[in-house]
Design a protein around this motif. Structure first.
Motif, PDB file in Angstrom:
ATOM      1  N   ILE A  20       0.946  -1.239  -0.165  1.00  0.00           N
ATOM      2  CA  ILE A  20      -0.074   0.019  -0.065  1.00  0.00           C
ATOM      3  C   ILE A  20       0.986   1.331   0.009  1.00  0.00           C
ATOM      4  O   ILE A  20       0.547   2.362  -0.750  1.00  0.00           O
ATOM      5  N   ASP A 222      -7.621   6.499  -1.882  1.00  0.00           N
ATOM      6  CA  ASP A 222      -6.495   6.546  -1.301  1.00  0.00           C
ATOM      7  C   ASP A 222      -6.355   6.733   0.182  1.00  0.00           C
ATOM      8  O   ASP A 222      -5.565   5.953   1.170  1.00  0.00           O
ATOM      9  N   LEU A 225      -7.058   3.435   1.774  1.00  0.00           N
ATOM     10  CA  LEU A 225      -6.046   2.596   1.896  1.00  0.00           C
ATOM     11  C   LEU A 225      -4.929   2.848   3.014  1.00  0.00           C
ATOM     12  O   LEU A 225      -4.347   2.091   3.520  1.00  0.00           O
ATOM     13  N   THR A 226      -4.924   4.112   3.117  1.00  0.00           N
ATOM     14  CA  THR A 226      -3.899   4.693   4.132  1.00  0.00           C
ATOM     15  C   THR A 226      -4.694   4.115   5.609  1.00  0.00           C
ATOM     16  O   THR A 226      -3.729   3.795   6.242  1.00  0.00           O
ATOM     17  N   MET A 229      -3.585   0.407   6.031  1.00  0.00           N
ATOM     18  CA  MET A 229      -2.118   0.551   6.389  1.00  0.00           C
ATOM     19  C   MET A 229      -1.995   0.597   7.717  1.00  0.00           C
ATOM     20  O   MET A 229      -1.201   0.074   8.277  1.00  0.00           O
TER      21      MET A 229
END
Length: 311
Positions: A20, A222, A225-226, A229
């Motif tokens: 990622i 995004d 996704l962060t 992660m």
């Protein structure tokens, strides 16, 4: 052996992180922005722990408080930023190779600050582990003979690169020792975890105020996704890591962390179609076997000591 497996499991989550993190960097987001969002997410999630363990924080000695702030502010925030920034000045291979100095930093600091003895059997198994790590890196070391170590002929530029890299080495190696120290002070693992994220966020916010141009709008996908992660490598990974530190000496923990490149190589093979070389397979086998062997010897010595005390 449970402590070793906790550390190894943490390394696995950190290796998954690369699937990622690197795509986010390629999309133009700054390192500061990604790390800041990670820490903000983690602080929001662990806020109940900050409240639950507030009495523990107020009772911390000056040394313990400094250790906790160091883990978050230096290890979690500055270490990650310095490591990524080094790639702007040095060949990435050089940066990764220099990270192998972390065990030396951690072992020496554990000997000096925590009074952990360095015994002969530890040196032998540590040699096996470091040899495995060296074998994994050998193809990259050979490539350095024909490639450029630096991106710029300007001496100041590559000195900056080495400086950033060594900052990351010191930050991460010494954070292992600080984490072990806090565990020895009976500070709960979840208290260390939440305190780490909070102190790291404070430092990152200060960086953000000093460099607002590094922040930009982020796409919803995004951002999601962060957050994923952060949960994977931040929350789950660090929880596993501090569970391992509760029963594992700092010098053994830092060697167990060398399994990270093993998992990173395997994940790149499976998901990014980057096949493993014979050197990587052989080195990974030695590295894992060394960690298991070292832990088995430690457990055998512990059982023998208990039997002698009860005899």
């Amino acid at each position: 052996m449970t402590g070793t497996f906790f550390i190894i499991a943490a390394c696995f989550t950190w290796a998954l992180d690369t699937l990622i993190r690197y795509p986010l960097l390629e999309r133009g987001y700054s390192t500061l922005q990604i790390v800041l969002i990670e820490h903000l997410t983690l602080v929001l999630i662990t806020a109940p722990l900050l409240i639950r363990y507030r009495k523990h924080y107020f009772r911390l000695s000056t040394k313990s408080f400094a250790s906790l702030f160091f883990i978050g502010g230096v290890g979690s925030a500055i270490g990650t930023l310095a490591f990524t920034q080094a790639f702007q000045y040095l060949n990435p291979t050089v940066v990764i190779l220099l990270q192998k100095l972390q065990p030396i930093v951690a072992i020496l600091l554990a000997y000096w600050l925590l009074k952990e003895n360095i015994q002969s059997h530890f040196i032998r198994w540590a040699g096996v582990i470091l040899l495995g790590s060296f074998i994994m890196m050998w193809p990259d070391i050979r490539l350095l003979n024909t490639g450029n170590l630096h991106y710029s002929p300007d001496q100041n530029e590559f000195l900056k690169g080495y400086g950033y890299t060594l900052i990351a080495v010191f930050a991460w190696g010494s954070s292992t020792v600080c984490g072990k120290y806090l565990s020895m002070q009976a500070l709960p693992a979840n208290a260390i975890l939440s305190g780490r994220f909070f102190s790291g966020l404070i430092v990152l916010i200060l960086f953000a105020f000093s460099a607002p141009e590094s922040l930009q709008s982020i796409q919803t996908a995004d951002l999601s996704l962060t957050v994923v992660m952060a949960l994977l490598s931040g929350l789950i990974g660090m929880w596993l890591y501090y569970q391992g530190l509760k029963t594992l000496p700092a010098q053994m923990a830092t060697l167990a962390e060398l399994t990270f490149p093993v998992f990173a190589a395997a994940i790149n093979w499976v998901f990014l179609d980057m096949s493993l070389s014979l050197y990587q397979v052989a080195g990974a086998t030695l590295l894992i076997a060394g960690n298991i062997g070292l832990r088995m010897v430690e457990e055998a010595r512990t059982r023998q000591s208990v039997q002698q005390q009860t005899a």
